[in-house]
Design a protein around this motif. Structure first.
Motif, PDB file in Angstrom:
ATOM      1  N   CYS A   1       0.971  -1.080  -0.172  1.00 18.71           N
ATOM      2  CA  CYS A   1       0.087   0.166  -0.029  1.00 18.71           C
ATOM      3  C   CYS A   1       1.161   0.875   0.259  1.00 18.71           C
ATOM      4  CB  CYS A   1      -0.655   0.298   1.277  1.00 18.71           C
ATOM      5  SG  CYS A   1      -2.266  -1.500   1.266  1.00 18.71           S
ATOM      6  N   VAL A   2       1.428   1.213   0.772  1.00 22.78           N
ATOM      7  CA  VAL A   2       3.042   2.398   0.744  1.00 22.78           C
ATOM      8  C   VAL A   2       3.529   2.039   0.201  1.00 22.78           C
ATOM      9  CG1 VAL A   2       2.637   2.390   3.070  1.00 22.78           C
ATOM     10  CG2 VAL A   2       3.967   1.090   2.561  1.00 22.78           C
ATOM     11  N   THR A   3       3.962   1.424  -1.250  1.00 21.83           N
ATOM     12  CA  THR A   3       4.674   1.876  -2.392  1.00 21.83           C
ATOM     13  C   THR A   3       4.804   3.102  -3.161  1.00 21.83           C
ATOM     14  OG1 THR A   3       4.082  -0.526  -3.417  1.00 21.83           O
ATOM     15  CG2 THR A   3       5.225   0.900  -4.976  1.00 21.83           C
ATOM     16  N   GLN A   4       6.101   4.095  -3.486  1.00 15.96           N
ATOM     17  CA  GLN A   4       6.148   5.289  -3.795  1.00 15.96           C
ATOM     18  C   GLN A   4       5.442   4.983  -4.896  1.00 15.96           C
ATOM     19  OE1 GLN A   4       7.942   7.842  -2.253  1.00 15.96           O
ATOM     20  NE2 GLN A   4       7.985   6.076  -0.262  1.00 15.96           N
ATOM     21  N   GLN A   5       5.269   4.278  -6.102  1.00 18.64           N
ATOM     22  CA  GLN A   5       4.757   5.094  -7.551  1.00 18.64           C
ATOM     23  C   GLN A   5       3.591   4.733  -7.127  1.00 18.64           C
ATOM     24  OE1 GLN A   5       6.502   6.347  -9.967  1.00 18.64           O
ATOM     25  NE2 GLN A   5       8.122   6.078  -8.728  1.00 18.64           N
ATOM     26  N   ALA A   6       2.273   5.456  -7.552  1.00 18.25           N
ATOM     27  CA  ALA A   6       1.263   5.843  -6.737  1.00 18.25           C
ATOM     28  C   ALA A   6       0.266   4.169  -7.674  1.00 18.25           C
ATOM     29  CB  ALA A   6       0.561   6.757  -6.734  1.00 18.25           C
ATOM     30  N   ASP A   7       0.395   3.940  -9.239  1.00 15.18           N
ATOM     31  CA  ASP A   7       0.067   3.514  -9.802  1.00 15.18           C
ATOM     32  C   ASP A   7       0.076   2.271  -9.633  1.00 15.18           C
ATOM     33  OD1 ASP A   7      -0.864   5.532 -11.907  1.00 15.18           O
ATOM     34  OD2 ASP A   7       0.948   5.092 -13.019  1.00 15.18           O
ATOM     35  N   GLU A   8       1.021   1.891  -8.751  1.00 11.65           N
ATOM     36  CA  GLU A   8       1.606   0.309  -8.510  1.00 11.65           C
ATOM     37  C   GLU A   8       0.989   0.030  -7.185  1.00 11.65           C
ATOM     38  OE1 GLU A   8       5.926  -0.223  -7.792  1.00 11.65           O
ATOM     39  OE2 GLU A   8       5.620   0.916  -9.775  1.00 11.65           O
ATOM     40  N   ARG A   9       0.125   0.174  -6.408  1.00 11.61           N
ATOM     41  CA  ARG A   9      -0.310   0.048  -4.953  1.00 11.61           C
ATOM     42  C   ARG A   9      -1.896  -0.640  -6.089  1.00 11.61           C
ATOM     43  NH1 ARG A   9      -0.193   6.486  -3.383  1.00 11.61           N
ATOM     44  NH2 ARG A   9       2.327   6.457  -3.252  1.00 11.61           N
ATOM     45  N   PRO A  10      -1.787  -1.626  -4.685  1.00  7.84           N
ATOM     46  CA  PRO A  10      -3.528  -1.854  -5.443  1.00  7.84           C
ATOM     47  C   PRO A  10      -4.791  -1.267  -4.493  1.00  7.84           C
ATOM     48  CG  PRO A  10      -2.371  -2.990  -2.519  1.00  7.84           C
ATOM     49  CD  PRO A  10      -1.317  -1.601  -3.654  1.00  7.84           C
ATOM     50  N   ALA A  11      -5.662  -1.438  -5.339  1.00  6.71           N
ATOM     51  CA  ALA A  11      -7.314  -1.107  -4.912  1.00  6.71           C
ATOM     52  C   ALA A  11      -7.622  -1.729  -3.738  1.00  6.71           C
ATOM     53  CB  ALA A  11      -7.933  -1.595  -6.331  1.00  6.71           C
ATOM     54  N   MET A  12      -8.361  -0.898  -2.291  1.00  2.00           N
ATOM     55  CA  MET A  12      -8.349  -0.886  -1.116  1.00  2.00           C
ATOM     56  C   MET A  12      -9.284  -2.396  -1.478  1.00  2.00           C
ATOM     57  SD  MET A  12      -7.343   0.944   0.795  1.00  2.00           S
ATOM     58  CE  MET A  12      -8.381   0.039   1.636  1.00  2.00           C
ATOM     59  N   ALA A  13     -10.064  -2.808  -2.483  1.00  2.00           N
ATOM     60  CA  ALA A  13     -10.692  -3.713  -2.975  1.00  2.00           C
ATOM     61  C   ALA A  13     -10.042  -5.258  -2.847  1.00  2.00           C
ATOM     62  CB  ALA A  13     -11.875  -4.492  -4.048  1.00  2.00           C
ATOM     63  N   ASP A  14      -9.129  -4.872  -3.735  1.00  2.00           N
ATOM     64  CA  ASP A  14      -7.582  -6.129  -3.266  1.00  2.00           C
ATOM     65  C   ASP A  14      -6.974  -5.706  -1.355  1.00  2.00           C
ATOM     66  OD1 ASP A  14      -8.556  -6.958  -5.848  1.00  2.00           O
ATOM     67  OD2 ASP A  14      -7.257  -5.517  -6.733  1.00  2.00           O
ATOM     68  N   VAL A  15      -6.878  -4.939  -1.671  1.00  2.00           N
ATOM     69  CA  VAL A  15      -5.750  -4.562   0.506  1.00  2.00           C
ATOM     70  C   VAL A  15      -7.472  -5.940   1.301  1.00  2.00           C
ATOM     71  CG1 VAL A  15      -5.871  -3.421   2.082  1.00  2.00           C
ATOM     72  CG2 VAL A  15      -5.007  -2.526  -0.134  1.00  2.00           C
ATOM     73  N   VAL A  16      -8.239  -5.106   1.026  1.00  2.00           N
ATOM     74  CA  VAL A  16      -8.997  -5.931   2.085  1.00  2.00           C
ATOM     75  C   VAL A  16      -9.286  -7.745   1.408  1.00  2.00           C
ATOM     76  CG1 VAL A  16     -11.800  -6.456   2.291  1.00  2.00           C
ATOM     77  CG2 VAL A  16     -11.101  -3.954   1.754  1.00  2.00           C
ATOM     78  N   LYS A  17      -9.444  -7.933   0.759  1.00  2.00           N
ATOM     79  CA  LYS A  17      -9.162  -9.146   0.215  1.00  2.00           C
ATOM     80  C   LYS A  17      -7.986 -10.190   0.663  1.00  2.00           C
ATOM     81  CE  LYS A  17     -10.829 -13.309  -1.647  1.00  2.00           C
ATOM     82  NZ  LYS A  17     -10.042 -13.826  -1.109  1.00  2.00           N
ATOM     83  N   LEU A  18      -6.747  -9.257   1.115  1.00  2.00           N
ATOM     84  CA  LEU A  18      -6.153  -9.527   1.529  1.00  2.00           C
ATOM     85  C   LEU A  18      -5.648  -9.848   2.842  1.00  2.00           C
ATOM     86  CD1 LEU A  18      -3.271  -7.867  -1.097  1.00  2.00           C
ATOM     87  CD2 LEU A  18      -3.719 -10.180  -1.262  1.00  2.00           C
ATOM     88  N   ILE A  19      -6.772  -8.499   2.904  1.00  2.00           N
ATOM     89  CA  ILE A  19      -6.685  -9.113   4.841  1.00  2.00           C
ATOM     90  C   ILE A  19      -7.737 -10.029   5.175  1.00  2.00           C
ATOM     91  CG2 ILE A  19      -7.385  -7.766   7.148  1.00  2.00           C
ATOM     92  CD1 ILE A  19      -6.097  -4.920   5.347  1.00  2.00           C
ATOM     93  N   GLU A  20      -8.510 -10.445   4.301  1.00  2.00           N
ATOM     94  CA  GLU A  20      -9.896 -11.540   5.134  1.00  2.00           C
ATOM     95  C   GLU A  20      -9.033 -12.887   4.604  1.00  2.00           C
ATOM     96  OE1 GLU A  20     -13.813  -9.200   3.202  1.00  2.00           O
ATOM     97  OE2 GLU A  20     -13.282 -10.612   2.254  1.00  2.00           O
ATOM     98  N   ASP A  21      -7.788 -12.568   4.281  1.00  2.00           N
ATOM     99  CA  ASP A  21      -7.104 -14.093   3.944  1.00  2.00           C
ATOM    100  C   ASP A  21      -6.139 -14.395   4.571  1.00  2.00           C
ATOM    101  OD1 ASP A  21      -8.430 -14.720   1.280  1.00  2.00           O
ATOM    102  OD2 ASP A  21      -7.534 -14.282  -0.103  1.00  2.00           O
ATOM    103  N   ILE A  22      -5.947 -13.400   5.612  1.00  2.00           N
ATOM    104  CA  ILE A  22      -4.926 -13.442   6.977  1.00  2.00           C
ATOM    105  C   ILE A  22      -5.682 -14.161   8.222  1.00  2.00           C
ATOM    106  CG2 ILE A  22      -4.059 -12.883   8.478  1.00  2.00           C
ATOM    107  CD1 ILE A  22      -2.634 -10.462   6.455  1.00  2.00           C
ATOM    108  N   ARG A  23      -5.606 -15.328   8.319  1.00  2.00           N
ATOM    109  CA  ARG A  23      -6.621 -15.452   9.365  1.00  2.00           C
ATOM    110  C   ARG A  23      -5.971 -15.690  10.680  1.00  2.00           C
ATOM    111  NH1 ARG A  23     -11.253 -15.141   7.112  1.00  2.00           N
ATOM    112  NH2 ARG A  23     -11.617 -15.933   5.229  1.00  2.00           N
ATOM    113  N   VAL A  24      -6.712 -15.758  11.693  1.00  2.00           N
ATOM    114  CA  VAL A  24      -6.016 -15.607  13.182  1.00  2.00           C
ATOM    115  C   VAL A  24      -6.881 -17.078  13.229  1.00  2.00           C
ATOM    116  CG1 VAL A  24      -6.497 -13.476  13.818  1.00  2.00           C
ATOM    117  CG2 VAL A  24      -8.498 -15.261  14.117  1.00  2.00           C
ATOM    118  N   GLU A  25      -5.350 -18.011  14.734  1.00  2.00           N
ATOM    119  CA  GLU A  25      -5.493 -18.719  15.080  1.00  2.00           C
ATOM    120  C   GLU A  25      -7.137 -19.057  15.517  1.00  2.00           C
ATOM    121  OE1 GLU A  25      -3.606 -22.619  18.054  1.00  2.00           O
ATOM    122  OE2 GLU A  25      -3.574 -19.912  17.922  1.00  2.00           O
TER     123      GLU A  25
END
Length: 675
Positions: free
Chosen positions: A622-646
């Protein structure tokens, strides 16, 4: 004649194929039911790219959870996907345990869901469901949490709800339910949360429910009476509804109409004349009626006179022209229309209070920022709202201001602080929000560091950043064509509601500022490209959210953070502030000191290292210097949802002790943590 071994083999093969076909049919039925549901509600194609495999369980469909053997669908979680249509197709999922469809536009009746007899968690808040709550819901005997808030449900609360002995949560607020409030205090011993506010209920509030859940669970129902602070119930309120119980007693209910007192019960015996007592009662009743009507007329006349005086003042303030209090009928009409525009404008279908109620409310200043001051206002009925008084925020005309408010107010999502109303005058602009009582992510992360502090655990941090991400993603999705950003992403704008759910605040205030100075005035986390462009953007929002993730991982605040709100009194350790948080993280990784990045409060928890590293990768993307290389927020949410707590797998019976929520977790997260 074939040998016996061959016959046994054929029989065994036949039984095996029969069993396989039977199980295959079950899988097919569940999959077909989901495909039918998709065809009816997914007009925007939110599920089209993922719901493609032949089998819902084998294909790992989005939001679908299956039993451990992969044969039946037991959970469906599709919140905030703009799904529109009926829920009837889901009635075929007879093994469904968890259904979370909150924050969509689903409509129609709830009746089909009464066939899902194994449901334990049902979240349908913030939809357009209508009609009554079906009495057939009594069949859902395993149900533990029921959230039907913010819909268009009508009719009485059915007696069948009292048969759900395991019910722990019942949220029915912000509907159009009518009738009396059943006394659940004795029949639902497990009930921990109850809310029926902002409906059309009447009659007496059961003492047990009021004492257990407080006044806030019943506000916004003008016909209710009971213990203080509700108005005292009259004798008529306590009478049964049978025709034989009619009375000439004048009730104290504000909704009473004079004509209602003229119905008299059947005569007893053969006596046709009226007794002296009856005559006296009628005379007294008529006198009371006359007194009430006279009082109403006097109050109405006085209110009209006062309103005329206030209207003259508003015209002078709002239009710069002083009007006379004596004018023709055409002038009066124009003045009345101008006065209507200078009242509180609500986005709900019901107005809960007037501007005068707000001005008379007791208020406490919560914080002062570059855009204005925020107050907590407590209305006379006990309802609490947050009021932002804008300071030099918007030089634009009324029409533009109202257009901006429509953009902000019509966006409804469980993870976005909701704008309830606004007020516009030339010298005064107020924004009225739902009040969220549990502070901010900033205060949880950074305030009162040191001995005696209650650590913020990893599960809670993950839940909060996920909620904030979902809210931000909804903003970006809703305004993808116009590219309207949030513009002020920071951890102090991630607030916690009464259930601990994260809601992102201050959306839309960027619209009220001149683009040339919006960045300086808002003071959120700034992306590198904004140093030169001085423009807000959705890609810059993603950068700000990345810094928010780094805050949650490191426990450190970026030095560019604006001045803390005045209502936060705890001291912050200066060592917890980093001049350039992304730069510090990258340099620490280069030195191969990755373990030094994470907050010491998190290192005490076992078996979360992989999840911490996975979240770190999301934040750095998300904090990549180049704006075009940052993911969309929908993709960010999906990545976080895939991180499962025990977590423990769900059993045949849901462990109620594990399902009882920590105060730091939102109940809307049950669908995620209970599988």
């Amino acid at each position: 004649m074939p040998p016996p071994s061959f016959v046994l083999y054929v029989c065994f093969l036949f039984l095996f194929l029969s069993f396989t076909c039977s199980e295959q049919q079950k899988r097919s039925n569940d999959t077909n039911a989901l495909l039918l549901f998709q065809s009816q509600v997914d007009a925007h194609g939110s599920l089209a790219h993922n719901w493609t495999a032949w089998d819902a369980c084998a294909g790992n469909w989005r939001g679908v959870r299956c039993t451990s053997d992969g044969r039946r669908v037991m959970g469906l979680s599709l919140p905030s996907l703009n799904l529109r249509g009926p829920v009837g197709a889901l009635s075929a999922l007879d093994q469904l345990r968890i259904l979370d469809l909150h924050g969509n536009r689903l409509n129609g009746s709830l009746l089909p869901l009464s066939k899902c007899a194994n449901l334990k968690l049902l979240y349908l808040a913030n939809n357009d469901l209508s009609g009554p709550i079906p009495g057939e819901f009594s069949a859902l005997k395993r149900l533990m949490r029921l959230d039907l808030s913010d819909n268009n449900l009508s009719g009485p609360m059915p007696d069948g709800l009292s048969k759900m002995a395991r019910l722990m949560t019942l949220r029915l607020q912000n509907n159009a339910l009518s009738g009396k409030v059943p006394d659940f205090s004795s029949v639902l011993p497990a009930l921990q949360e109850f809310n029926v506010s902002n409906n059309e209920l009447n009659g007496k509030v059961p003492d047990g429910l009021q004492k257990k859940f407080g006044q806030g669970s019943f506000t916004g129902n003008s016909g209710l009476c009971g213990l203080s602070p509700f108005p005292a119930c009259s004798f008529a309120n306590s009478l049964p509804s049978s025709p034989s119980a009619q009375s000439t007693i004048v009730p104290s209910n504000p909704s009473w109409k004079p004509g209602a007192a003229m119905s008299v019960g059947p005569t007893v015996g053969k006596k046709k004349g009226l007794s002296t007592t009856a005559i006296v009662g009628i005379v007294v009743g008529d006198a009371v009626v006359l007194l009430v009507i006279t009082s109403f007329l006097v109050a109405y006349y006085c209110r009209g006179t006062a309103a005329g005086g206030r209207q003259g003042e508003e015209d002078e303030d709002g239009n710069g022209k002083k009007r006379s209090s004596s004018y023709s009928s055409s002038e009066k009409k124009d003045s009345d229309e101008a006065g209507d525009r200078s009242k509180l404008v609500f986005f709900d279908r019901r107005k809960h209070f007037e501007l005068e109620d707000l001005l008379k409310a007791s208020a406490e200043m919560l914080g002062k920022g570059s855009l204005g001051t925020v107050y907590r206002a407590i209305l006379e009925d006990g309802c609490m709202v947050a009021v932002k008084r804008l300071k030099d925020a918007n030089p634009c005309a009324r029409k533009e201001f109202e257009q901006y408010m429509d953009v902000i107010g019509k966006l409804r999502h469980p993870n976005i602080v909701r704008l309830r109303a606004y007020y516009y005058a030339k010298e005064e602009k107020l924004l009225v929000y739902d009040f969220l009582p549990n502070g901010s992510l900033y205060s949880l992360l950074h305030e009162n560091r040191g001995p005696g502090r209650t650590p913020l655990d990893w599960t809670t941090r993950l839940s909060l950043v996920l909620g904030a991400g979902r809210g931000l993603a909804r903003i970006h999705q809703e305004y993808s064509a116009t590219k309207i950003p949030h513009g002020n992403v920071k951890s102090s704008n991630v607030l916690l509601d009464k259930n601990g759910a994260a809601c992102i605040a201050d959306f839309g205030l960027a619209l009220l500022l001149n683009p040339a100075n919006a960045i300086a005035r808002l003071g959120g986390y700034r992306a590198p490209e904004q140093v030169e462009s001085k423009k807000l953007s959705q890609k810059a929002d993603v950068y700000g959210f990345g810094i928010l993730l780094l805050e949650a991982l490191t426990g450190k605040a970026p030095a560019q953070y604006p001045t803390r709100p005045t209502h936060l009194h705890q001291q912050q350790d200066e060592s917890m502030v980093i001049e350039d948080l992304p730069k510090w993280v990258r340099s620490t990784i280069r030195e191969e000191w990755t373990a030094e990045i994470f907050d010491a409060e998190l290192l005490r928890y076992k078996n979360i290292e992989e999840e911490l590293v996975a979240m770190l990768h999301v934040a750095l993307a998300c904090v990549t210097q180049q704006a075009d290389e940052r993911p969309a927020m929908a993709d960010v949410v999906k990545l976080i949802e895939d991180i499962r707590v025990e977590q423990s797998p769900i059993g045949e019976e849901l462990d109620e002790s594990r399902n009882s929520l920590s105060p730091s977790l939102a109940t809307t997260e049950d669908a995620r943590i209970s599988y």
